[in-house]
Design a protein around this motif. Structure first.
Motif, mmCIF file in Angstrom:
data_model
loop_
_atom_site.group_PDB
_atom_site.id
_atom_site.type_symbol
_atom_site.label_atom_id
_atom_site.label_comp_id
_atom_site.label_asym_id
_atom_site.label_seq_id
_atom_site.Cartn_x
_atom_site.Cartn_y
_atom_site.Cartn_z
ATOM 1 N N ASN A 176 31.557 -26.422 89.400
ATOM 2 C CA ASN A 176 32.827 -26.388 90.119
ATOM 3 C C ASN A 176 34.073 -26.428 89.155
ATOM 4 O O ASN A 176 34.955 -25.721 89.349
ATOM 5 C CB ASN A 176 32.937 -27.311 91.404
ATOM 6 N N GLU A 177 34.053 -27.369 88.228
ATOM 7 C CA GLU A 177 35.023 -27.370 87.492
ATOM 8 C C GLU A 177 35.195 -26.441 86.375
ATOM 9 O O GLU A 177 35.968 -26.060 85.547
ATOM 10 C CB GLU A 177 35.137 -28.752 86.833
ATOM 11 N N GLY A 178 33.976 -25.508 86.125
ATOM 12 C CA GLY A 178 33.693 -24.525 85.300
ATOM 13 C C GLY A 178 33.798 -24.925 83.786
ATOM 14 O O GLY A 178 34.090 -24.444 82.678
ATOM 15 N N TRP A 179 32.993 -25.958 83.534
ATOM 16 C CA TRP A 179 32.722 -26.696 82.426
ATOM 17 C C TRP A 179 31.439 -26.340 81.797
ATOM 18 O O TRP A 179 31.042 -26.714 80.827
ATOM 19 C CB TRP A 179 32.724 -28.139 82.569
ATOM 20 N N GLU A 180 30.620 -25.538 82.578
ATOM 21 C CA GLU A 180 29.226 -24.873 82.157
ATOM 22 C C GLU A 180 29.215 -24.546 80.775
ATOM 23 O O GLU A 180 28.324 -24.616 79.828
ATOM 24 C CB GLU A 180 28.294 -24.221 82.958
ATOM 25 N N THR A 181 30.239 -23.576 80.414
ATOM 26 C CA THR A 181 30.090 -22.947 78.969
ATOM 27 C C THR A 181 31.127 -23.204 78.106
ATOM 28 O O THR A 181 31.156 -22.567 77.263
ATOM 29 C CB THR A 181 30.249 -21.283 79.442
ATOM 30 N N ILE A 182 32.077 -24.082 78.577
ATOM 31 C CA ILE A 182 33.265 -24.251 77.599
ATOM 32 C C ILE A 182 32.973 -25.553 76.634
ATOM 33 O O ILE A 182 32.107 -26.402 76.725
ATOM 34 C CB ILE A 182 34.548 -24.815 78.170
ATOM 35 N N HIS A 183 33.912 -25.408 75.595
ATOM 36 C CA HIS A 183 33.595 -26.476 74.511
ATOM 37 C C HIS A 183 34.650 -27.931 74.803
ATOM 38 O O HIS A 183 34.131 -28.800 74.451
ATOM 39 C CB HIS A 183 34.058 -25.725 73.209
ATOM 40 N N ARG A 184 35.554 -27.449 75.389
ATOM 41 C CA ARG A 184 36.756 -28.391 75.627
ATOM 42 C C ARG A 184 37.269 -28.231 76.933
ATOM 43 O O ARG A 184 38.028 -27.165 77.234
ATOM 44 C CB ARG A 184 37.719 -28.015 74.475
ATOM 45 N N THR A 185 37.522 -29.407 77.798
ATOM 46 C CA THR A 185 38.122 -29.203 79.132
ATOM 47 C C THR A 185 39.577 -29.243 78.706
ATOM 48 O O THR A 185 40.083 -29.820 77.807
ATOM 49 C CB THR A 185 37.550 -30.259 79.997
ATOM 50 N N GLY A 186 40.213 -28.816 79.982
ATOM 51 C CA GLY A 186 41.638 -29.148 80.094
ATOM 52 C C GLY A 186 41.926 -30.637 80.314
ATOM 53 O O GLY A 186 40.961 -31.650 80.408
#
Ligand code: HEM
Length: 562
Positions: A176-186
């Motif tokens: 839900n936070e859209g972290w599945e594909t990113i390298h670094r979160t906000g």
């Protein structure tokens, strides 16, 4: 004539005032404060555990530290107390309180057959019982009944459900936070995610009310959503207990929300008790259904309470008492777990080498597979991380008792532990078990400000989530006085009234940390030029209500390459 009345009134007021001052002077300087020994004294305007102390802003120059007196003075409070015990004497109002951080005293006060009891009318206890008596607020035989019925709800099935649900919530969060594909979160507010997690687990495993990570505040019918209702109920117990019902007619939006949340909770719980009972009647009358199958269907804590009540007969616990115990679990299990985990994430963020050490353990145990319930035992460094965070931030920081009869405490001196001194304590004296004092005692925990999970590694007992005691057995072990509580670790208390949810909390946090740390490195979000130590002082300085709490803990997750 009028001036005569005024003079009489003024003279009377002066006499009253002088008598009050004389009484206070006697009480502060000449009374024994319920103990037979000259113990070090801390004179404060009010007792820390009193309404004025919480309501009036802190004035450290006048020794007014409010409820966080032990936290603010953690480096000095016991430096002149060879028995690790002192008396807080209030100058303006209220009774004295004896504070102790001695492990020996803890064992006598909270252990089996102690004459120290909770005071059911004290702040906190009476508030938490706003729906009726429950396992937190009850005392004596009544408490034994609540504990006997509630304890079986904390069993292996429950713990497995805690693990599985925590894994699911973690996965929901990442998706839900859209972290599945990113390298670094906000920027992630660590305290926000830990509060959501703790609330979801207690709602789901506690009451069989699964929630979604993203849920609107209102339903499409304009009603409060389940998530908002549970959040409102579990975080505003004191307000609900204290605000006079007359004020609700003012229509203030916050009070309207509170009213809606509590009345919905009450209605929903009554409906669910009925549903569960009907479900149980059908199950029990189905030929061939075993007790294990019934227990499995009634897996959540709430179902177990209803099941236990049905087995014992209606008189064993009323609907109101079941609801009151549910509120108790929500209150006791939400803020405590959420804040300990938020503290752990914050500390890990500024101790990267500790993170790496824990990451290596997770890798050694799991390789590349997902963590499973059966791994709990082997994840010793993760458990240690939780204990250490709870030591640094003992969320349940003061444990209040009063002596129900004249008694004594035998405490070894700090300067010569072979000399044990006796403090005689009078019936009615208030005693506070000071978990901050104990956690920051350099004799028990050298270099206490340092976040060092390694100090727990050898102390973690070799029981496993799979084979460990269920709560009823754990209660029996505690009652026999042989509980293998980690030496000096009393963050969940000790003895018969030890935290009923300690394993629940440990499994939830270990599962969440194992999932998170195997994939992500945590970093603090620093302000320009800020050091980690400055970040810790700014962000990880807790504030205090019924539990120790954090405001925003801003961190960032960076994906690990391997
Ligand atoms: C990090 C998490 C937690 C901490 C540090 C914690 C700490 C404590 C402490 C110190 C006590 C004893 C208080 C006293 O005697 O004055 C206690 C009691 C209690 N806790 Fe917890 N707790 C945690 C999580 C939970 C959870 C998850 C639940 C339930 C799901 C729970 C339910 C209770 C209950 C019902 C009691 C009262 C037990 C009794 O008096 O028999 N706690 N907790």
């Amino acid at each position: 004539m009028a001036s005569n009345h005024l003079t009489t009134f003024l003279s009377f007021s002066v006499i009253l005032f002088i008598s009050y001052v004389a009484k206070r002077i006697y009480e502060v300087y000449f009374s024994t404060h319920g103990v037979n020994k000259e113990l070090p004294r801390l004179i404060t305007p009010f007792p820390s555990l009193s309404f004025p102390s919480v309501a009036i802003p802190l004035v450290p120059s006048l020794n007014h530290y409010g409820i966080c007196v032990t936290w603010k003075n953690r480096k000095s409070l016991y430096s002149n107390a060879p028995l690790k015990t002192f008396v807080q004497t209030p100058l303006i109002y209220g009774e004295s309180f004896v504070y102790t951080s001695s492990v020996a005293a803890f064992r006598q006060v909270y252990g089996l057959n102690s004459v120290f009891e909770k005071d059911p009318n004290s702040t906190g206890n009476s508030d938490i019982c706003l729906f009726g008596p429950n396992v937190i607020g009850a005392v004596g035989e009544d408490w034994k009944r609540h504990r006997r019925i509630a304890a079986p709800s904390f069993n292996r099935n429950t713990y497995r459900a805690v693990w599985d649900t925590t894994t699911k919530v973690y996965e929901d969060m990442v998706a839900n936070e859209g972290w599945e594909t990113i390298h670094r979160t906000g920027i992630v507010k660590a305290n926000m995610i830990t509060h959501k997690l703790a609330l979801f687990i207690i709602a789901s495993v506690g009451f069989g009310l699964p929630m979604a990570w993203e849920e609107p505040i209102k339903t499409d019918k304009g009603k409060m959503s389940l998530q908002s209702m549970i959040f409102e109920v579990s975080t505003h117990v004191i307000e609900r207990a204290r605000i006079p019902s007359l004020l609700y007619v003012s229509g203030h939006p916050a009070l309207k929300r509170l009213e809606e949340a509590y009345s919905t909770f009450d209605r929903l719980m009554h409906e669910r008790i009925k549903e569960r009972e009907e479900e149980l009647i059908v199950l029990r009358s189905t030929p061939g259904v075993t007790d294990e199958e019934i227990a499995d269907t009634m897996r959540d804590v709430f179902g177990c309470l209803v099941n236990a009540r049905m087995s014992e007969g209606k008189l064993s616990m009323s609907d109101e008492e079941i609801i009151s115990n549910c509120l108790a679990f929500m209150f006791a299990g939400h803020e405590t777990t959420a804040n300990t985990l938020a503290g752990a994430l914050g500390l890990l963020a500024i101790y990267p080498e500790t993170q790496d050490f824990i990451f290596r353990e997770i890798k050694d145990v799991l390789g590349n597979r997902e963590p499973a319930f059966e791994d709990y035992d082997a994840l010793v460094a993760v458990q240690a991380c939780f204990f250490e965070a709870l030591r640094i931030y003992p969320v349940s920081f003061l444990m209040l008792r009063h002596a129900t009869e004249d008694t004594m405490l035998n405490i070894p001196r700090t300067d010569d532990p072979s000399v044990v001194e006796t403090i005689r304590i009078k019936k009615g004296t208030n005693l506070v078990g000071d978990l901050v004092g104990l956690s920051y005692d350099p004799q028990v925990f050298p270099d206490p400000e340092e976040f060092n999970p390694r100090r727990w590694l050898e102390k973690i007992p070799a029981t496993s989530a799979g084979s460990s005691l269920d709560q009823r057995q754990a209660d029996e072990v505690n009652l026999s006085g042989s509980a293998s509580t980690l030496d000096g670790f009393l963050g969940f208390s000790f003895g018969p009234r030890t935290c009923i949810g300690h394993k629940f909390a440990k499994i939830e946090t270990v599962c969440f940390l194992a999932n998170l740390l195997r994939s992500w490195r945590i970093e603090p979000v620093l302000e320009d030029g800020e050091t980690n130590a400055e970040w810790r002082a700014r962000v990880l300085e807790p504030h205090f209500g019924l539990t120790l709490m954090f405001d925003d803990v801003p961190v960032r997750f960076v994906r690990r390459s391997n």
